[in-house]
Structure formats: C-alpha cells, structure tokens
Design a protein around this motif. Structure first.
Motif, PDB file in Angstrom:
ATOM      1  N   THR A 197       0.831  -1.207   0.000  1.00  0.00           N
ATOM      2  CA  THR A 197       0.000   0.000   0.000  1.00  0.00           C
ATOM      3  C   THR A 197       0.861   1.250   0.000  1.00  0.00           C
ATOM      4  N   VAL A 198       1.963   1.227   0.764  1.00  0.00           N
ATOM      5  CA  VAL A 198       2.877   2.367   0.798  1.00  0.00           C
ATOM      6  C   VAL A 198       3.494   2.591  -0.579  1.00  0.00           C
ATOM      7  N   LEU A 199       3.972   1.533  -1.204  1.00  0.00           N
ATOM      8  CA  LEU A 199       4.606   1.669  -2.520  1.00  0.00           C
ATOM      9  C   LEU A 199       3.612   2.152  -3.574  1.00  0.00           C
ATOM     10  N   ARG A 200       2.393   1.647  -3.519  1.00  0.00           N
ATOM     11  CA  ARG A 200       1.374   2.094  -4.482  1.00  0.00           C
ATOM     12  C   ARG A 200       1.056   3.575  -4.273  1.00  0.00           C
ATOM     13  N   ALA A 201       1.053   4.023  -3.019  1.00  0.00           N
ATOM     14  CA  ALA A 201       0.823   5.450  -2.738  1.00  0.00           C
ATOM     15  C   ALA A 201       1.962   6.294  -3.297  1.00  0.00           C
ATOM     16  N   MET A 202       3.206   5.832  -3.112  1.00  0.00           N
ATOM     17  CA  MET A 202       4.362   6.567  -3.627  1.00  0.00           C
ATOM     18  C   MET A 202       4.330   6.642  -5.158  1.00  0.00           C
ATOM     19  N   ASP A 203       3.845   5.601  -5.787  1.00  0.00           N
ATOM     20  CA  ASP A 203       3.772   5.541  -7.241  1.00  0.00           C
ATOM     21  C   ASP A 203       2.828   6.603  -7.805  1.00  0.00           C
ATOM     22  N   LYS A 204       1.915   7.116  -6.969  1.00  0.00           N
ATOM     23  CA  LYS A 204       0.925   8.109  -7.408  1.00  0.00           C
ATOM     24  C   LYS A 204       1.374   9.546  -7.116  1.00  0.00           C
ATOM     25  N   LEU A 275      26.397   6.214 -17.496  1.00  0.00           N
ATOM     26  CA  LEU A 275      25.573   6.861 -18.510  1.00  0.00           C
ATOM     27  C   LEU A 275      26.073   8.267 -18.818  1.00  0.00           C
ATOM     28  N   THR A 276      26.503   8.983 -17.795  1.00  0.00           N
ATOM     29  CA  THR A 276      27.013  10.339 -17.997  1.00  0.00           C
ATOM     30  C   THR A 276      28.290  10.317 -18.825  1.00  0.00           C
ATOM     31  N   GLU A 277      29.176   9.382 -18.510  1.00  0.00           N
ATOM     32  CA  GLU A 277      30.448   9.294 -19.229  1.00  0.00           C
ATOM     33  C   GLU A 277      30.240   8.966 -20.708  1.00  0.00           C
ATOM     34  N   LEU A 278      29.170   8.238 -21.011  1.00  0.00           N
ATOM     35  CA  LEU A 278      28.917   7.822 -22.390  1.00  0.00           C
ATOM     36  C   LEU A 278      27.938   8.742 -23.114  1.00  0.00           C
ATOM     37  N   GLY A 279      27.582   9.866 -22.492  1.00  0.00           N
ATOM     38  CA  GLY A 279      26.783  10.870 -23.178  1.00  0.00           C
ATOM     39  C   GLY A 279      25.283  10.731 -23.031  1.00  0.00           C
ATOM     40  N   TYR A 280      24.822   9.878 -22.113  1.00  0.00           N
ATOM     41  CA  TYR A 280      23.381   9.686 -21.923  1.00  0.00           C
ATOM     42  C   TYR A 280      22.862  10.353 -20.642  1.00  0.00           C
ATOM     43  N   GLY A 281      23.753  10.934 -19.864  1.00  0.00           N
ATOM     44  CA  GLY A 281      23.392  11.410 -18.534  1.00  0.00           C
ATOM     45  C   GLY A 281      22.305  12.459 -18.521  1.00  0.00           C
ATOM     46  N   GLU A 282      22.264  13.353 -19.517  1.00  0.00           N
ATOM     47  CA  GLU A 282      21.276  14.424 -19.520  1.00  0.00           C
ATOM     48  C   GLU A 282      19.856  13.909 -19.701  1.00  0.00           C
ATOM     49  N   ARG A 283      19.715  12.699 -20.214  1.00  0.00           N
ATOM     50  CA  ARG A 283      18.367  12.171 -20.449  1.00  0.00           C
ATOM     51  C   ARG A 283      17.886  11.262 -19.321  1.00  0.00           C
ATOM     52  N   VAL A 284      18.669  11.141 -18.259  1.00  0.00           N
ATOM     53  CA  VAL A 284      18.308  10.262 -17.149  1.00  0.00           C
ATOM     54  C   VAL A 284      18.276  11.068 -15.857  1.00  0.00           C
ATOM     55  N   LYS A 285      17.224  10.869 -15.060  1.00  0.00           N
ATOM     56  CA  LYS A 285      17.173  11.539 -13.763  1.00  0.00           C
ATOM     57  C   LYS A 285      16.660  10.570 -12.702  1.00  0.00           C
ATOM     58  N   LEU A 286      17.167  10.717 -11.489  1.00  0.00           N
ATOM     59  CA  LEU A 286      16.696   9.915 -10.372  1.00  0.00           C
ATOM     60  C   LEU A 286      15.311  10.403  -9.957  1.00  0.00           C
ATOM     61  N   ASP A 287      14.387   9.488  -9.768  1.00  0.00           N
ATOM     62  CA  ASP A 287      13.011   9.848  -9.424  1.00  0.00           C
ATOM     63  C   ASP A 287      12.428   8.773  -8.508  1.00  0.00           C
ATOM     64  N   PRO A 288      12.262   9.056  -7.208  1.00  0.00           N
ATOM     65  CA  PRO A 288      11.772   8.039  -6.274  1.00  0.00           C
ATOM     66  C   PRO A 288      10.317   7.643  -6.482  1.00  0.00           C
ATOM     67  N   SER A 289       9.586   8.358  -7.361  1.00  0.00           N
ATOM     68  CA  SER A 289       8.196   7.967  -7.609  1.00  0.00           C
ATOM     69  C   SER A 289       8.082   6.808  -8.588  1.00  0.00           C
ATOM     70  N   VAL A 290       9.217   6.399  -9.185  1.00  0.00           N
ATOM     71  CA  VAL A 290       9.198   5.246 -10.097  1.00  0.00           C
ATOM     72  C   VAL A 290       9.240   3.978  -9.250  1.00  0.00           C
ATOM     73  N   ILE A 291       8.123   3.299  -9.168  1.00  0.00           N
ATOM     74  CA  ILE A 291       8.005   2.101  -8.324  1.00  0.00           C
ATOM     75  C   ILE A 291       7.971   0.840  -9.177  1.00  0.00           C
ATOM     76  N   ARG A 292       7.237   0.872 -10.315  1.00  0.00           N
ATOM     77  CA  ARG A 292       6.972  -0.285 -11.169  1.00  0.00           C
ATOM     78  C   ARG A 292       6.057  -1.270 -10.465  1.00  0.00           C
ATOM     79  N   GLY A 293       5.004  -1.671 -11.151  1.00  0.00           N
ATOM     80  CA  GLY A 293       3.946  -2.436 -10.523  1.00  0.00           C
ATOM     81  C   GLY A 293       4.227  -3.903 -10.268  1.00  0.00           C
ATOM     82  N   LEU A 294       5.039  -4.542 -11.105  1.00  0.00           N
ATOM     83  CA  LEU A 294       5.211  -5.979 -10.961  1.00  0.00           C
ATOM     84  C   LEU A 294       6.100  -6.312  -9.772  1.00  0.00           C
ATOM     85  N   ASP A 295       5.719  -7.357  -9.032  1.00  0.00           N
ATOM     86  CA  ASP A 295       6.401  -7.683  -7.786  1.00  0.00           C
ATOM     87  C   ASP A 295       7.789  -8.264  -7.990  1.00  0.00           C
TER      88      ASP A 295
END
Length: 479
Positions: A197-204, A275-295
């Motif tokens: 329930t906590v993880l599902r709340a964070m996902d929203k 990712l940053t060293e290989l030129g992909y860093g600008e397109r990636v950001k840390l986001d704690p709301s990404v939970i993913r639904g599958l267990d």
C-alpha cells in the motif's frame, strides 16, 4: 402454411479491449519494430519466440487459488486438466525458457522478443486487453553495468523509432532503495499488504502530489468520483519520512545505515556515472516515484517518459507520459531453480509509442502501391505484366480487380494512398504507350490551379510515355 424457421444471425461485434487494426497503422508498427529490433541486435541481442500460452503456475504472479484462475490473465484448462494462461508479458516466459535450457545457454544470455500479450483487466481509453510488446533482456548479468547498458540501448531504441531526444526522459529509481526506506520507517518489506500500500501510494506522487499521497499513507483517500481507497495507516512520523524522501529531502544518511538501501544507492550512482560518461546522462534523472507495478523487480527500475504535451480524451492538456519501462529481476528464475539469476530487461509499449509518434506526426511513412488501372478485361495479362515489372524493381504495385469504371478506379487509388496510377486503354495500347498520373504532384499543383479549364489544359502530374519507359519513369519519381 408452415412458418419458416427464423435464421439466427450473430451480431457483428468485437469484445471490449480487443482492437481491430489495419492498413497504415500496422505498416507503421512493423517498420518501428524493425528499427527497434536492429538496435537490439546491434548490441548483441538475439531474437527468441515463446508460445502465447504458458502453464499458469509458470507465470508466477498469477498462481491459481480458486477453481478457475482469473486474476489478470485469460486461462483455460487443457485436456489433462492442467491450467494454461495467455502470457501476461514476455518476461515470465523468458524466465521459464532460461530455467528449462539453463545449461545450454551462454552466460550472459541476451535475447529480445516481439509478441502479443494479453491482460484480463478492465479496458479503457488507450488501455487494451491485447497489445504488442518488444522486450530485450540480459540474464546472468549482474549490476550495475548490465543495467547501464540496457538503459543506453533503451534510449537508442526510442531514438531509432522516431522519438526526438529532447522529448524523452528516463526516470530511474531502485527497489532496493525502496526496501531500505520501508525498513527505516519500521515496515516489513515482505508484508505485501501494508508495504505494498505504501509503494502504491508513492507511485501516485506525480499525479496526486504530497497531499494526496499523505492521505493514502494515512487513513485513506476519497477521489473526485467518491471512491474511497484504504490507506496504509502509517504514523505521522512515518508519513513525514516518506514524503521527505519523495520530495528529494536528505535521506542519504538514513539509507547509508541500512544495508540494502546503501547497496541500492551505490548501484544507482554507478549507473548514472556510466551513462554520464557515455553521453546519456542528460536524459536520465533519479526519481523516487518510479516504483513499477510488478512484484518481481529487485533492483534498479526505470521508465521512459515523453515530456511533450498532448490533449487527453477530456480535452485537457497533459504530458504524454510513459511509453516503456524496465528493471532488474534477480529472483524471477529462482522460482524454477531455487537460485537467483541476475537479470535485467526493458520493454517498449508499442501501442503507446505509436500513439505518441502519431501525435507528433513522426510515424514511419508506409509505402502505398502504384495502382495499374484495369480498363479492358481482355488485357488483364498486360496489366499484370506491368505490375510484375514494377515489383521486380522493388516498387509496390497492384492491378485493380474490382470490375468498376475508370472514375471508381481512380477513387480507389486515392483511398489506397497510391502515389502513381498507370493507365493503358485502347488508345495507349494502339501506340504502345502508357499514361502515368503522379497523384502527389497533381495534388500539390491543384492548390495553385483556379479553374477546370486550366486543370484540363495542364493535366498536372500526368504524362504519356512509351510502354518500355514505364518502370524507369516510376523509379525516377519514387526512388
């Protein structure tokens, strides 16, 4: 007089959530899948095809606990009374395949798969029960370098499909970090009830914001329709800790004191560094709301978010949202073998991505056929020879077979989106010629022609040439 028996005729209808699809959409999808598949192959991933049906117990999440399993999957009982289900995704079948062929596979084992999946869920706008996925997975591949590579490949695949780099952002988090957070606030991560329930709340969090998530972490929340969602019943201090984490507050010290949380934090740092060293860093950001639904996710998880605005079914301007995702699942194959197999993968939501590209007018252009009109029924072999000669040069071509007159045939060519029409009537045949109409040029020219007389005189996009010049003329216009 005896009554005639009434003929019972079924109503022509399709089940909800199962779309009919045809023409340009399917061609665009095929072209897009080919582009993504080439990217996967360029990274050394080989194709694999598994059956649509798997034994239900092999799907893992959907073990039958009633007479007929129905939680999210479509199932039937085989003649030997074993339950089978249509695959819910392409990862669970991969886990079964790897477990079944473990000793014969190279390590790491890198495969990609394209296929239809089915979900027995309530359909809605843009949400279907049957849809296509294209996945890539690396098994026997430990973190963090395999995770960094799969994210790089994921970004390259979206670019190849037609997504502009500026329009996509990869949001990255980790289930290990979430597990660490749950332990820090005093919850058991294995308690799928309260912790889930906590993880599902964070996902929203993105949709509801801190106030809405706080309600779901506490007693519960009633939405605009009046539906009530039971909350996790956390204490105020626990709620504050979760919200501080979601809002980017400094939880690093607390996580560093937790073994699993510190491990997850370090893996994320290494992935971002690579990712940053290989030129992909600008397109990636840390986001704690990404939970993913599958267990079954056990480590880094990510989603591809399209950042441009679209209009939803209510006429509101919103960001398009997610078109793919992935993550690490080290314990999935262990269900069969009793030992963890470090694995990571990504999946592109094909239908969502097609919708996104359509909204940006960035779909791959389908190739419509040249149409050879059939004006004389006794000259059909001649018409077919023309079409065959065009096809021999790699040009899609068809002969009209409907039996209608010239006007109807021209309307047909227009509906087909034909770029060119070939006309060979009695006059052309007598002079060993063909008349060729470039419908695209004619359409462009018509925007500057003001009268029927001018149109008749100029006949834009139309030319009569020697019959043996048909193929060179068409090739010059199309290729």
């Amino acid at each position: 007089m005896a009554k005639k028996n009434k003929v019972l005729r079924p109503k022509a209808r399709k089940p909800r959530g199962f779309p009919d699809r045809s023409g340009a959409e399917l061609i665009a999808e095929r072209l897009m899948l080919e582009r993504i598949g080439k990217v996967y192959e360029s990274y050394g991933f080989a194709p694999l095809s598994t059956p649509a049906f798997e034994y239900t117990d092999a799907l893992g999440k959907f073990l039958p606990d009633v007479d007929r399993p129905n939680a999210g999957v479509f199932s039937l009982q085989d003649d030997d009374e074993q339950w089978m289900s249509l695959r819910y995704d392409l990862t669970a079948p991969l886990a079964r395949y790897v477990a079944e062929n473990m000793d014969a596979l190279p390590r790491p084992y890198r495969r990609y798969a394209v296929g239809t999946v089915w979900r027995n869920e309530k359909p809605g706008p843009g949400r279907f029960r049957e849809f296509t996925q294209i996945d890539a997975d690396a098994c026997f591949a430990p973190p963090p370098h395999a995770d960094a590579e799969i994210i790089m490949m994921f970004i390259d695949a979206l670019s190849a499909a037609g997504v502009d780099d500026k329009d996509v952002e990869i949001r990255l988090s980790s289930r290990k970090v979430m597990t660490g957070l749950l332990e820090i606030i005093g919850l058991d991560p294995e308690d799928k009830g309260r912790s889930g329930t906590v993880l599902r709340a964070m996902d929203k969090y993105d949709r509801l914001g801190p106030d809405g998530v706080a309600l779901l972490l506490g007693e519960g929340r009633k939405d605009e329709s009046g539906d009530y969602t039971e909350g996790a019943k956390l204490e105020p201090g626990q709620i504050d800790s979760v919200l501080r984490f979601m809002e980017g507050g400094d939880m690093a010290e607390a996580l560093s004191a937790n073994r699993i949380g510190a491990e997850g934090t370090e893996e994320l740092a290494q992935i971002i560094s690579t990712l940053t060293e290989l030129g992909y860093g600008e397109r990636v950001k840390l986001d704690p709301s990404v939970i993913r639904g599958l267990d079954y996710y056990t480590g880094p998880v990510f989603e591809a978010e399209l950042t441009f605005d679209v209009e939803n079914e209510k006429g509101q301007t919103v960001q398009f949202g997610s078109v793919g995702s992935g993550g690490r699942y080290d314990g999935l194959i262990a269900r069969f073998k009793g030992q963890d197999v470090p694995s990571v993968g990504c999946s592109v939501g094909v239908s969502r991505l097609l919708t996104a590209l359509k909204s940006k007018s960035a779909l791959p252009e389908p190739v419509s056929p040249v149409v050879v009109l059939a004006l004389e029924s006794d000259q059909m072999p001649r018409y077919h020879r023309m079409a065959k000669a065009l096809r021999a040069e790699g040009i899609a071509a068809e002969v009209y077979l409907g039996g209608a007159g010239m006007k109807a045939q021209m309307r047909y060519a227009d509906k087909r989106g034909a770029p060119i029409v070939v006309i060979c009537g009695e006059d052309e045949r007598a002079n060993d010629q063909v008349t060729i109409k470039d419908l695209r040029a004619g359409k462009a020219a018509s925007e500057n022609i003001e009268s029927r007389e001018e149109w008749t005189e100029e006949r834009p996009g139309q030319e009569t040439v020697a019959a043996d010049q048909l193929v060179p003329w068409v090739k010059d216009r199309l290729m």
